[in-house]
Scaffold this motif. Structure first.
Motif, PDB file in Angstrom:
ATOM      1  N   PRO A 126      73.407 -32.433   6.759  1.00 19.30           N
ATOM      2  CA  PRO A 126      73.646 -32.373   8.216  1.00 19.30           C
ATOM      3  C   PRO A 126      74.527 -31.187   8.575  1.00 19.30           C
ATOM      4  O   PRO A 126      75.491 -30.876   7.880  1.00 19.30           O
ATOM      5  CB  PRO A 126      74.353 -33.708   8.515  1.00 19.30           C
ATOM      6  CG  PRO A 126      74.001 -34.605   7.372  1.00 19.30           C
ATOM      7  CD  PRO A 126      73.856 -33.713   6.175  1.00 19.30           C
ATOM      8  N   ARG A 127      74.181 -30.525   9.653  1.00 16.67           N
ATOM      9  CA  ARG A 127      74.952 -29.383  10.140  1.00 16.67           C
ATOM     10  C   ARG A 127      75.580 -29.734  11.489  1.00 16.67           C
ATOM     11  O   ARG A 127      75.011 -30.522  12.251  1.00 16.67           O
ATOM     12  CB  ARG A 127      74.044 -28.159  10.304  1.00 16.67           C
ATOM     13  CG  ARG A 127      73.250 -27.814   9.046  1.00 16.67           C
ATOM     14  CD  ARG A 127      74.160 -27.250   7.978  1.00 16.67           C
ATOM     15  NE  ARG A 127      73.473 -27.092   6.716  1.00 16.67           N
ATOM     16  CZ  ARG A 127      72.739 -26.036   6.387  1.00 16.67           C
ATOM     17  NH1 ARG A 127      72.571 -25.055   7.244  1.00 16.67           N
ATOM     18  NH2 ARG A 127      72.171 -25.967   5.183  1.00 16.67           N
ATOM     19  N   MET A 181      76.109 -29.804  15.169  1.00 12.87           N
ATOM     20  CA  MET A 181      75.197 -29.483  16.262  1.00 12.87           C
ATOM     21  C   MET A 181      75.991 -29.097  17.506  1.00 12.87           C
ATOM     22  O   MET A 181      77.120 -29.580  17.719  1.00 12.87           O
ATOM     23  CB  MET A 181      74.302 -30.684  16.561  1.00 12.87           C
ATOM     24  CG  MET A 181      73.405 -31.093  15.402  1.00 12.87           C
ATOM     25  SD  MET A 181      72.283 -29.768  14.884  1.00 12.87           S
ATOM     26  CE  MET A 181      71.248 -29.626  16.345  1.00 12.87           C
ATOM     27  N   THR A 196      70.806 -33.554  19.087  1.00 16.10           N
ATOM     28  CA  THR A 196      70.204 -34.262  17.958  1.00 16.10           C
ATOM     29  C   THR A 196      69.536 -33.259  17.026  1.00 16.10           C
ATOM     30  O   THR A 196      68.747 -32.417  17.474  1.00 16.10           O
ATOM     31  CB  THR A 196      69.159 -35.283  18.447  1.00 16.10           C
ATOM     32  OG1 THR A 196      69.803 -36.203  19.328  1.00 16.10           O
ATOM     33  CG2 THR A 196      68.551 -36.032  17.282  1.00 16.10           C
ATOM     34  N   ALA A 197      69.865 -33.344  15.750  1.00 11.43           N
ATOM     35  CA  ALA A 197      69.274 -32.416  14.773  1.00 11.43           C
ATOM     36  C   ALA A 197      67.779 -32.700  14.634  1.00 11.43           C
ATOM     37  O   ALA A 197      67.368 -33.867  14.522  1.00 11.43           O
ATOM     38  CB  ALA A 197      69.966 -32.566  13.428  1.00 11.43           C
TER      39      ALA A 197
END
Length: 221
Positions: free
Chosen positions: A181-182, A184, A197-198
């Motif tokens: 996860p990065r 956002m 939302t990724a």
């Protein structure tokens, strides 16, 4: 910060690539190992079979017409490919995953060798009935390592790297193919600002992540 309006705060510095450190560690370790040529085996295993198996296939073709019956029996011999494994997705997604994997590895400096090319050139003037023997000679002549990436039935990919000359397993690993996860950015929501939302990782991004996990496993060794 809006176009045509004065700046109210300094722009945020560009976000560093969180994978860059892992790629750099691998590149340094790969250089210390002498930058071996790597034959990429995508959804394929280097099996212990030393001779190509064959199977006889019989096909019965029948044509029915009123008062008439034609039957034709055809018999052929087909080579068995013991190393091939089923793809994890449809043809387009499978190609994009393989492309992402190869791009990730070559982008880190890996000298990738194409199995198809060395098999075809290695088969010239050889006994073409034993594909395993042709493959072994071609790999020993054109590559130092093999890197197998095979889809498993739990949705992950198995990663095995081997040194052909010594027979040593250089690294083993698994990859879920899911990028970490990065952070956002904030976006306007119905009741104020919320984190975006990724998006789901596409097949190409999955392949890149498998390449990153393979490089991490190799760098540890």
């Amino acid at each position: 910060m809006r176009a045509g309006q004065p700046m109210t705060m300094d722009a945020a510095p560009p976000v560093a690539d969180p994978d860059r450190a892992a790629i750099d560690r691998f590149a340094a370790a790969y250089a210390r190992a002498g930058r071996p040529r790597v034959a990429l085996l995508w959804n394929r295993e280097l099996t212990a079979e030393v001779e190509t198996g064959h199977e006889d296939v019989a096909t019965l073709h029948v044509e029915r017409e009123p008062g008439h019956l034609d039957a034709e029996l055809r018999s052929t011999t087909r080579a068995q490919d013991s190393g091939a494994r089923a793809a994890a997705a449809d043809e387009g997604a499978d190609f994009d995953m393989e492309r992402g994997l190869a791009d990730g590895l070559s982008g880190a400096g890996v000298r990738l060798i194409d199995r198809t090319a060395i098999l075809r050139t290695g088969a010239l003037g050889a006994d073409t009935t034993n594909v395993q023997a042709i493959e072994t000679r071609a790999l020993l002549d054109k590559a130092e390592w093999t890197l197998e990436v095979v889809a498993m039935n739990d949705g992950r990919w198995r990663i095995v790297a081997r040194d052909l000359a010594s027979g040593q397993v250089v690294a083993r690993g698994v990859s879920a193919g899911r990028p970490a996860p990065r952070p956002m950015p904030w976006v306007a929501g119905e009741h104020g600002f919320v984190r975006a939302t990724a998006p789901d990782a596409g097949p190409y991004a999955v392949g890149r992540q498998i390449a990153l996990d393979a490089m991490k496993a190799l760098a540890r060794r």
